[in-house]
Design an enzyme around this catalytic site. Structure first.
Site, mmCIF file in Angstrom:
data_model
loop_
_atom_site.group_PDB
_atom_site.id
_atom_site.type_symbol
_atom_site.label_atom_id
_atom_site.label_comp_id
_atom_site.label_asym_id
_atom_site.label_seq_id
_atom_site.Cartn_x
_atom_site.Cartn_y
_atom_site.Cartn_z
ATOM 1 N N ALA A 161 0.801 -1.223 0.000
ATOM 2 C CA ALA A 161 0.000 0.000 0.000
ATOM 3 C C ALA A 161 0.834 1.272 0.000
ATOM 4 C CB ALA A 161 -0.952 -0.007 1.198
ATOM 5 N N LYS A 193 -0.453 -16.447 0.164
ATOM 6 C CA LYS A 193 0.846 -15.763 0.259
ATOM 7 C C LYS A 193 1.006 -15.073 1.613
ATOM 8 C CE LYS A 193 -0.478 -11.305 -0.019
ATOM 9 N NZ LYS A 193 0.030 -10.066 0.595
ATOM 10 N N ASN A 253 2.599 -9.129 7.182
ATOM 11 C CA ASN A 253 2.723 -10.545 7.511
ATOM 12 C C ASN A 253 4.178 -10.942 7.715
ATOM 13 O OD1 ASN A 253 -0.153 -11.759 7.203
ATOM 14 N ND2 ASN A 253 0.087 -10.440 5.422
#
EC number: 1.1.1.94
Length: 336
Positions: free
Chosen positions: A143, A194, A259
């Site tokens: 982002a 993912k 993540n």
């Protein structure tokens, strides 16, 4: 002169705001919806999102509101950019407000806990619209880089190629290059899994296991993603494209990835509670690892890396022990 395309974006987090910026830069009239009046006021008065994208200037044709009906009114595209596990409840509230014929666009990369539904399936289930009115945007799209107008490619997926092309035109800018795809299943699974592999690679990085381990996890992670996708009817070629390999590489190699960062903290020895405390935004893989594993088991698909992540994140297994167990699995051919 044709009227501008209108887009509503539900969610004022970093990715919702960044994609809203893309749409606005492509010429759309964009309205962001969020719950907090202070944040909506800041977007409108300062042209920034100080909570999630500080320092990034937002376009003049992007505004924010806390009124869901106002945001949804006459929207050609209704973009959903909320944490995946909150989608069902939120969309139940918004569905009566949706503009007739609006295309519902998922930015979310997750699988719902309990139902093991992909996000487009949740949208169809709640909003009672056909698959031809549901699209997905996915790919290597961190982002903050998108919001900074750094070059990126993406996939816009919809079973109806014409709808995919409409969305492609609505978000195509000099810095954001979208490609169309009709394989929604493959595109969604690539994005959801993912996140789990990103956690695994982050854990390995936090443990200092080296680049060979990272390369092995990325490659074998892609293999188990593809196995799951094929079992659900996806095109295996999708996983070698932007929605598969592209997204996986970006997530597993960037410090901007939530993540990967979450996994790194776990690998360094932080507890789940400590890691949650220092993470300001949702790391989708933390919850989705359980639902991805549930989905795999329902279809008889072996996903050892995902199983290992679940054991570390939710069952309290030591990363050191988990890695030893993963490495001591029975030997097998690579293409199985």
């Amino acid at each position: 002169m044709s009227k501008p395309v209108k887009a509503a974006v539900f969610g004022t987090g970093s990715w919702g705001t960044a994609f809203g910026t893309v749409l606005a830069d492509a010429g759309c009239e964009v309205t962001l919806w969020g719950r907090r009046a202070a944040l909506a006021d800041a977007v409108n008065s300062t042209r920034t999102n100080p909570d999630y994208l500080p320092g990034v200037e937002l376009p003049e044709n992007l505004r924010a509101t806390t009124d869901a009906a106002e945001a949804a009114r006459d929207a050609d595209f209704t973009v959903l950019a909320v944490p995946s596990q909150t989608l069902r409840a939120g969309l139940a509230d918004w569905t009566p407000l949706l503009a007739p014929g609006t295309v519902l666009v998922s930015l979310m990369k997750g699988v719902e806990l309990g139902s093991a539904m992909r996000m487009s399936e949740v949208i169809g289930d709640v909003a009672k619209v056909g698959a031809e009115r549901i699209a997905v945007v996915t790919g290597p799209n961190l982002a903050r880089e998108i919001a900074a107008r750094m070059p990126a490619a993406a996939v816009v997926a919809c079973p109806d190629e014409t709808v995919a092309q409409r969305l492609q035109a609505a978000c195509h800018t000099p810095y954001f290059r979208p490609y169309t795809n009709t394989d929604v299943v493959g595109c969604e699974l690539g994005g959801a899994v993912k996140n789990v592999i990103g956690l695994a690679v982050g854990i390995a990085d936090g443990m200092g296991l080296g680049d060979n381990a990272k390369g092995s996890l990325i490659t074998r992670g892609l293999a188990e993603t593809t196995r799951l996708g094929v079992a659900l009817g996806a095109d295996p070629l999708t996983f070698s494209g932007l929605a598969g390999l592209g997204d996986l590489v970006a997530t597993c190699s960037s410090p901007l990835s939530r993540n990967h960062t979450f996994g790194t903290n776990l690998g360094k020895g932080m507890t789940l509670e400590e890691t949650n405390a220092v993470t300001k935004q949702t790391a989708e893989g933390v919850k989705s690892c359980e639902s991805v594993l549930d989905l795999a088991r329902r279809h008889g698909v072996d996903m050892p890396i995902t199983e290992t992540v679940v054991a570390i994140v939710h069952e309290g297994k030591s990363p050191v022990v988990a890695v030893k167990e993963l490495m001591s699995r029975s030997a097998k051919p690579e293409r199985r």
